[in-house]
Design a protein around this motif. Structure first.
Motif, PDB file in Angstrom:
ATOM      1  N   ARG A  19       0.811  -1.213   0.000  1.00  0.00           N
ATOM      2  CA  ARG A  19       0.000   0.000   0.000  1.00  0.00           C
ATOM      3  C   ARG A  19       0.849   1.270   0.000  1.00  0.00           C
ATOM      4  O   ARG A  19       0.505   2.244  -0.663  1.00  0.00           O
ATOM      5  CB  ARG A  19      -0.916  -0.038   1.224  1.00  0.00           C
ATOM      6  CG  ARG A  19      -2.029   0.945   1.183  1.00  0.00           C
ATOM      7  CD  ARG A  19      -3.150   0.527   2.108  1.00  0.00           C
ATOM      8  NE  ARG A  19      -4.054  -0.373   1.428  1.00  0.00           N
ATOM      9  CZ  ARG A  19      -4.442  -1.560   1.905  1.00  0.00           C
ATOM     10  NH1 ARG A  19      -4.002  -1.985   3.056  1.00  0.00           N
ATOM     11  NH2 ARG A  19      -5.269  -2.307   1.221  1.00  0.00           N
ATOM     12  N   ALA A  20       1.933   1.265   0.730  1.00  0.00           N
ATOM     13  CA  ALA A  20       2.803   2.452   0.827  1.00  0.00           C
ATOM     14  C   ALA A  20       4.267   1.992   0.806  1.00  0.00           C
ATOM     15  O   ALA A  20       4.968   2.068   1.818  1.00  0.00           O
ATOM     16  CB  ALA A  20       2.484   3.232   2.100  1.00  0.00           C
ATOM     17  N   PRO A  21       4.731   1.545  -0.348  1.00  0.00           N
ATOM     18  CA  PRO A  21       6.067   0.937  -0.430  1.00  0.00           C
ATOM     19  C   PRO A  21       7.216   1.896  -0.131  1.00  0.00           C
ATOM     20  O   PRO A  21       8.311   1.441   0.226  1.00  0.00           O
ATOM     21  CB  PRO A  21       6.148   0.424  -1.874  1.00  0.00           C
ATOM     22  CG  PRO A  21       5.087   1.151  -2.625  1.00  0.00           C
ATOM     23  CD  PRO A  21       4.015   1.491  -1.635  1.00  0.00           C
ATOM     24  N   ALA A  22       6.988   3.195  -0.247  1.00  0.00           N
ATOM     25  CA  ALA A  22       8.056   4.144   0.066  1.00  0.00           C
ATOM     26  C   ALA A  22       8.313   4.206   1.572  1.00  0.00           C
ATOM     27  O   ALA A  22       9.403   4.553   2.015  1.00  0.00           O
ATOM     28  CB  ALA A  22       7.704   5.533  -0.464  1.00  0.00           C
ATOM     29  N   VAL A  23       7.311   3.837   2.346  1.00  0.00           N
ATOM     30  CA  VAL A  23       7.407   3.954   3.807  1.00  0.00           C
ATOM     31  C   VAL A  23       7.628   2.595   4.470  1.00  0.00           C
ATOM     32  O   VAL A  23       8.435   2.458   5.391  1.00  0.00           O
ATOM     33  CB  VAL A  23       6.137   4.626   4.379  1.00  0.00           C
ATOM     34  CG1 VAL A  23       6.145   4.618   5.900  1.00  0.00           C
ATOM     35  CG2 VAL A  23       6.023   6.042   3.838  1.00  0.00           C
ATOM     36  N   PHE A  24       6.910   1.581   3.978  1.00  0.00           N
ATOM     37  CA  PHE A  24       6.984   0.263   4.623  1.00  0.00           C
ATOM     38  C   PHE A  24       7.740  -0.725   3.746  1.00  0.00           C
ATOM     39  O   PHE A  24       7.538  -0.793   2.533  1.00  0.00           O
ATOM     40  CB  PHE A  24       5.580  -0.298   4.874  1.00  0.00           C
ATOM     41  CG  PHE A  24       4.735   0.536   5.771  1.00  0.00           C
ATOM     42  CD1 PHE A  24       4.915   0.504   7.152  1.00  0.00           C
ATOM     43  CD2 PHE A  24       3.771   1.375   5.247  1.00  0.00           C
ATOM     44  CE1 PHE A  24       4.136   1.292   7.980  1.00  0.00           C
ATOM     45  CE2 PHE A  24       2.987   2.165   6.064  1.00  0.00           C
ATOM     46  CZ  PHE A  24       3.164   2.122   7.441  1.00  0.00           C
ATOM     47  N   GLY A  25       8.553  -1.506   4.387  1.00  0.00           N
ATOM     48  CA  GLY A  25       9.188  -2.630   3.723  1.00  0.00           C
ATOM     49  C   GLY A  25       8.665  -3.915   4.340  1.00  0.00           C
ATOM     50  O   GLY A  25       7.880  -3.898   5.302  1.00  0.00           O
ATOM     51  N   PHE A  26       9.101  -5.019   3.782  1.00  0.00           N
ATOM     52  CA  PHE A  26       8.683  -6.325   4.303  1.00  0.00           C
ATOM     53  C   PHE A  26       9.893  -7.250   4.244  1.00  0.00           C
ATOM     54  O   PHE A  26      10.515  -7.421   3.200  1.00  0.00           O
ATOM     55  CB  PHE A  26       7.543  -6.880   3.452  1.00  0.00           C
ATOM     56  CG  PHE A  26       6.943  -8.127   3.999  1.00  0.00           C
ATOM     57  CD1 PHE A  26       6.102  -8.073   5.096  1.00  0.00           C
ATOM     58  CD2 PHE A  26       7.228  -9.365   3.442  1.00  0.00           C
ATOM     59  CE1 PHE A  26       5.549  -9.232   5.624  1.00  0.00           C
ATOM     60  CE2 PHE A  26       6.677 -10.520   3.958  1.00  0.00           C
ATOM     61  CZ  PHE A  26       5.833 -10.445   5.054  1.00  0.00           C
ATOM     62  N   GLU A  27      10.231  -7.822   5.382  1.00  0.00           N
ATOM     63  CA  GLU A  27      11.440  -8.633   5.447  1.00  0.00           C
ATOM     64  C   GLU A  27      11.284  -9.683   6.536  1.00  0.00           C
ATOM     65  O   GLU A  27      10.747  -9.370   7.611  1.00  0.00           O
ATOM     66  CB  GLU A  27      12.629  -7.716   5.783  1.00  0.00           C
ATOM     67  CG  GLU A  27      13.980  -8.340   5.509  1.00  0.00           C
ATOM     68  CD  GLU A  27      15.077  -7.304   5.663  1.00  0.00           C
ATOM     69  OE1 GLU A  27      15.622  -6.858   4.650  1.00  0.00           O
ATOM     70  OE2 GLU A  27      15.354  -6.915   6.817  1.00  0.00           O
ATOM     71  N   ASP A  28      11.738 -10.883   6.257  1.00  0.00           N
ATOM     72  CA  ASP A  28      11.707 -11.974   7.241  1.00  0.00           C
ATOM     73  C   ASP A  28      10.304 -12.206   7.803  1.00  0.00           C
ATOM     74  O   ASP A  28      10.152 -12.597   8.968  1.00  0.00           O
ATOM     75  CB  ASP A  28      12.674 -11.690   8.401  1.00  0.00           C
ATOM     76  CG  ASP A  28      14.116 -11.579   7.929  1.00  0.00           C
ATOM     77  OD1 ASP A  28      14.452 -12.211   6.911  1.00  0.00           O
ATOM     78  OD2 ASP A  28      14.895 -10.851   8.572  1.00  0.00           O
TER      79      ASP A  28
END
Ligand code: SF4
Length: 62
Positions: A19-28
């Protein structure tokens, strides 16, 4: 305003990162706030991500 992800509550849907890839990442298997993006809680996309987080793990505050 500050945005944080409560890792203990996140169950890894990755919706915030979509939804907001500039702010949130996803890892592990967890969402996280990208370094330098902590003060973005006023951004409507960040508010929407917080509202739609299925585990209410995205916290907006001072
Ligand atoms: S939307 Fe919520 S549950 Fe899904 S990865 Fe982000 S913080 Fe975790």
């Amino acid at each position: 305003m500050k945005v944080t992800v409560d890792r203990s509550a996140c169950y890894g849907s990755a919706e915030c990162a979509h939804r907001a890839p500039a702010v949130f990442g996803f890892e592990d298997g967890y969402g996280f706030v990208r370094p330098g993006q902590e003060e973005t809680a006023d951004d409507p996309r960040v508010c929407e991500a917080a509202e739609r987080c299925p585990s209410q793990a995205i916290l907006l505050g001072e």
